[in-house]
Design a protein around this motif. Structure first.
Motif: not given
Length: 282
Positions: A189-199
């Motif tokens: 919840h508190k992380k600043k991760l905006n975009a994640l691509n693990l495809e």
């Protein structure tokens, strides 16, 4: 003819002109150690034509393509060698650019392992790293805790380093590799991760247990072995991109206008996902 003294405004204009010229001259002169490192990097890359402006007789901060410097210190802060068809390992001389903040070596033919110097302690200020579209192999080093990290389209394998759990990421793009194991510690919840691509990897973890970062608006995890349910909180995100297809997910798809904007192809080929845009849940 008598000498006419300069007016205060003329004196001020002369001083400003002199100061501007001095500033430009200073700003154009990059740090000597950094310049030597760049010459080594050019040689390691095979002296490509795209780096023909990198000559010892020219100022690297103002005349060399792909190089940006701090105007006060003359240290190199940004290096871009993009799509020059370079076939080489990542040059060790990059570690000597200790003030580097941005490094873009994308879309070349770089091979070999990812070096551990791409991050602290060698490059403590590095916050942007693009190595996508190369042929790099092996595991990701624990030091690559860079805020914006793109390693998509390489041949990387193995699990993510545990150091990623406590790192501060903004964008993480690891798609199209051969990575395995658990990636759930990237969420929170508190992380600043905006975009994640693990495809298109081989990640395997329970999506039900993750907490989506509050700022996340891009999630691409298609073509893995991820199981569990889509978190209910996904309905409350204003998604720009969302794709969970080709996994082992089950249960109802959270419903909202932000989810419904994506078609069935973004949810297809799972174990038993149901609800719009797929078949109704029984």
């Amino acid at each position: 003819m008598p000498y006419a003294p300069l007016t205060p405004s003329a004196i001020l204009s002369s001083l400003l002109l002199f100061s501007s010229a001095a500033f430009l001259a200073f700003a154009a002169a990059c740090d000597g150690g950094d310049k030597a490192a760049l010459i080594e990097i050019k040689a390691a890359f095979g002296n490509p034509a795209g780096l023909s402006s990198w000559t010892s007789g020219s100022p690297c901060c103002s005349a060399w393509s792909g190089v940006e410097c701090d105007s006060t210190t003359g240290r190199v802060t940004s290096l871009t060698v993009f799509a020059l068809n370079v076939s080489a390992r990542v040059p060790p001389a990059i570690a000597n650019l200790s003030a580097l903040q941005s490094l873009n070596l994308a879309y070349n033919r770089l091979y070999g392992p990812l070096p551990a110097f791409l991050g602290p302690p060698h490059l403590p200020d590095l916050s942007f790293l693009r190595l996508d579209g190369n042929r790099l192999s092996g595991r990701i080093p624990a030091t690559l805790t860079v805020f914006d990290l793109s390693l998509v389209g390489n041949r990387l394998s193995g699990p993510l380093p545990p150091s990623f759990a406590g790192a501060t990421f903004g964008d993480v793009d690891l798609g199209d590799n051969r990575l395995t194991g658990d990636a759930s510690f990237l969420f929170g919840h508190k992380k600043k991760l905006n975009a994640l691509n693990l495809e298109r990897n081989r990640f395997e973890f329970d999506l039900s247990r993750v907490q989506l970062p509050k700022v996340m608006d891009i999630l691409k995890i298609a073509h893995n072995m991820i199981y569990g349910r889509i978190p209910a909180e996904a309905a409350h995100r204003k998604w720009l991109q969302f794709d969970v297809s080709y996994n082992r997910l089950c249960g109802p798809i959270p419903q909202s206008k932000y989810i419904q904007q994506f078609g069935a192809s973004h949810f297809d080929h799972n174990k038993c996902l149901c609800g719009p845009p797929l078949a109704p849940c029984s």
